[in-house]
Design an enzyme around this catalytic site. Structure first.
Site, PDB file in Angstrom:
ATOM      1  N   TRP A 247       0.835  -1.209   0.000  1.00  0.00           N
ATOM      2  CA  TRP A 247       0.000   0.000   0.000  1.00  0.00           C
ATOM      3  C   TRP A 247       0.859   1.244   0.000  1.00  0.00           C
ATOM      4  O   TRP A 247       0.565   2.224  -0.695  1.00  0.00           O
ATOM      5  CB  TRP A 247      -0.969  -0.015   1.182  1.00  0.00           C
ATOM      6  CG  TRP A 247      -1.877  -1.201   1.135  1.00  0.00           C
ATOM      7  CD1 TRP A 247      -1.921  -2.247   2.010  1.00  0.00           C
ATOM      8  CD2 TRP A 247      -2.866  -1.497   0.119  1.00  0.00           C
ATOM      9  NE1 TRP A 247      -2.874  -3.154   1.617  1.00  0.00           N
ATOM     10  CE2 TRP A 247      -3.467  -2.724   0.468  1.00  0.00           C
ATOM     11  CE3 TRP A 247      -3.297  -0.838  -1.031  1.00  0.00           C
ATOM     12  CZ2 TRP A 247      -4.476  -3.314  -0.305  1.00  0.00           C
ATOM     13  CZ3 TRP A 247      -4.303  -1.416  -1.797  1.00  0.00           C
ATOM     14  CH2 TRP A 247      -4.873  -2.638  -1.434  1.00  0.00           C
TER      15      TRP A 247
ATOM     16  N   ASP B  22      -1.412   6.607   6.514  1.00  0.00           N
ATOM     17  CA  ASP B  22      -2.445   5.643   6.127  1.00  0.00           C
ATOM     18  C   ASP B  22      -2.641   4.682   7.304  1.00  0.00           C
ATOM     19  O   ASP B  22      -1.782   3.857   7.589  1.00  0.00           O
ATOM     20  CB  ASP B  22      -1.977   4.887   4.872  1.00  0.00           C
ATOM     21  CG  ASP B  22      -2.964   3.800   4.416  1.00  0.00           C
ATOM     22  OD1 ASP B  22      -3.993   3.591   5.091  1.00  0.00           O
ATOM     23  OD2 ASP B  22      -2.694   3.169   3.372  1.00  0.00           O
TER      24      ASP B  22
ATOM     25  N   LYS C  13     -11.500  -2.310   7.141  1.00  0.00           N
ATOM     26  CA  LYS C  13     -10.623  -3.189   7.908  1.00  0.00           C
ATOM     27  C   LYS C  13     -11.042  -3.204   9.370  1.00  0.00           C
ATOM     28  O   LYS C  13     -11.204  -4.249   9.958  1.00  0.00           O
ATOM     29  CB  LYS C  13      -9.153  -2.739   7.795  1.00  0.00           C
ATOM     30  CG  LYS C  13      -8.643  -2.546   6.377  1.00  0.00           C
ATOM     31  CD  LYS C  13      -8.438  -3.846   5.652  1.00  0.00           C
ATOM     32  CE  LYS C  13      -8.175  -3.731   4.155  1.00  0.00           C
ATOM     33  NZ  LYS C  13      -7.324  -2.665   3.677  1.00  0.00           N
TER      34      LYS C  13
HETATM   35  C1  LIG Z   1      -6.757  -2.154   2.348  1.00  0.00           C
HETATM   36  C2  LIG Z   1      -5.763  -1.070   2.443  1.00  0.00           C
HETATM   37  C3  LIG Z   1      -5.728  -0.023   1.494  1.00  0.00           C
HETATM   38  C4  LIG Z   1      -6.658   0.021   0.303  1.00  0.00           C
HETATM   39  O1  LIG Z   1      -7.922   0.351   0.698  1.00  0.00           O
HETATM   40  P1  LIG Z   1      -9.104   0.583  -0.357  1.00  0.00           P
HETATM   41  O2  LIG Z   1     -10.174   1.155   0.518  1.00  0.00           O
HETATM   42  O3  LIG Z   1      -9.436  -0.761  -0.921  1.00  0.00           O
HETATM   43  O4  LIG Z   1      -8.633   1.512  -1.395  1.00  0.00           O
HETATM   44  C5  LIG Z   1      -4.803   0.976   1.670  1.00  0.00           C
HETATM   45  N1  LIG Z   1      -3.949   0.970   2.700  1.00  0.00           N
HETATM   46  C6  LIG Z   1      -3.947  -0.018   3.622  1.00  0.00           C
HETATM   47  C7  LIG Z   1      -2.962   0.033   4.746  1.00  0.00           C
HETATM   48  C8  LIG Z   1      -4.854  -1.066   3.517  1.00  0.00           C
HETATM   49  O5  LIG Z   1      -4.865  -2.037   4.434  1.00  0.00           O
END
Ligand SMILES: *Cc1c(COP(=O)(O)O)cnc(C)c1O
Length: 363
Positions: A108, A175, A199
């Protein structure tokens, strides 16, 4: 309010979308049937109704209360997933000749880095790429002449987590998709925090963004309306139709978090669950962890077999024991058990028991 999830018997270790508290699911079903005593479904009413405006206001307030968001920050609920933030961040903070610093600790982070490169210069301050991202670099300098520093607090695929954050001379963007609300964080040390909800805080379809208002408006680029944070701040996440139902499920989930002691309560639960599983991985001669000890994630536990040829057998046993979603991501192999907030400790105990049974079978 208690979490009765384990009574469903399927132990849900899915990496995302991940497990939600049963009470949040039950209350969301009720809102689909009859929302706020309106005799109408949440799915068929105006987002401008006072009943939904209350959901939005409560969700924002809940985020502020749970994380202790200081004044001067806005809380937004946007669409496009965490992946949309990969481009919105540089679009709002970086001019063509400016530089942003990125810490590349996984898939990511790599995607975020790539997007920033479309808008300006990118300096990767450190990476653990050549060791398949199995640790978090800590020894690096963030240049003081870049516009911001971007990091990923939890690497969902590789199973590493940042337990400390660097002192930064520039704004910090993080993030937190896969560990938001899993532990206390000092929001004042960050300028943007973002997280796809699916998540650890709700269903897919909405992304939480916590942003310090003062960092905006410093670049000259033209920004499309829907991608301009200032538009969403000004309109309270209602410039256009927000993902009404997804926001309601987030609110129900966060109420459960609050009920169980807030992010402090979650941290205690999560430490207990992760220690239980890592202890078994370290004890059981058939299994081993894939990450540096001090960087092991409490959310996504990655492990492999010491005899990889037994992988299918363990997956079969897991299936018999109703342990769902433990197959590792293809880029790591082996297994990944995601222990998000709503996963009860009983599920971790069931996994540990299966690992012990497997040891007896295969020894
Ligand atoms: C799942 C995830 C993403 C992507 O998320 P989307 O909502 O599918 O775009 C980005 N960063 C991390 C750390 C993730 O676990």
């Amino acid at each position: 309010m208690t979490n009765t999830q384990f009574q469903t018997k399927v132990h849900n270790f899915s990496a995302g979308p991940g497990i939600l508290p049963q009470v949040a699911i039950d209350n969301s079903i009720k809102a689909i049937q009859n929302f706020a005593g309106m005799d109408l479904s949440i799915l068929e009413i105006s987002h401008r109704s006072k009943q939904f405006e209350a959901v939005m206001a409560d969700a924002v307030q809940m985020v502020k209360d749970l994380l202790g968001v200081p004044v001067g920050y806005s809380v937004l609920f946007l669409q496009g997933g965490a992946s949309m933030q990969f481009c919105m961040i540089p679009m709002n903070l970086l001019d063509e000749n400016d530089t942003a610093a990125y810490l590349k600790t996984g898939e990511w982070a790599m995607r975020a880095t790539k997007e920033a490169g479309l808008f300006g210069n990118v300096k990767v301050v450190a990476t653990s790429e050549n060791e398949n991202y199995n640790w978090i670099p800590k020894d690096y300098t963030i240049p003081s002449d870049c516009n911001y520093f971007h990091c990923t607090s939890n690497n969902t695929i590789f199973g590493t987590e940042m337990f400390s954050f660097p002192e930064s001379p520039v704004p910090v963007v993080c993030d937190m998709s896969s560990d938001i609300f899993s532990r206390p964080i000092d929001v004042s040390k960050f300028d943007i925090i973002y997280a796809g909800a699916q998540k650890n805080m709700g269903p897919a379809g909405v992304t939480l963004v916590i942003i310090k208002d003062a960092i905006l408006g410093k670049i000259t680029r033209k920004i499309p309306t829907m991608l301009d944070y200032r538009v969403h701040i000004k309109n309270g996440s209602m410039y256009n139709t927000p993902p009404v139902f997804a926001i309601l499920v987030c609110l129900e989930t966060l109420k459960w978090v609050k009920e169980l002691g807030g992010v402090e309560g979650m941290e205690t639960r999560n430490k207990e669950k992760a220690s239980l599983l890592y202890a078994e991985i370290d004890r059981n001669p058939l299994f081993k962890g894939t990450c540096a000890f001090e960087d092991r994630s409490r959310m996504n536990v990655c492990f492999i077999l010491t005899k990889p040829e037994l992988e299918e057998d363990f997956l079969q046993l897991a299936k018999e024991k109703n342990l769902s979603g433990i197959k590792g991501h293809r880029s790591v192999g082996g297994f990944r058990a995601s222990l998000y907030n709503a996963l009860p400790i009983e599920s971790v105990q069931a996994l540990v028991e299966a690992m012990q049974e497997f040891e007896k079978l295969k020894r």
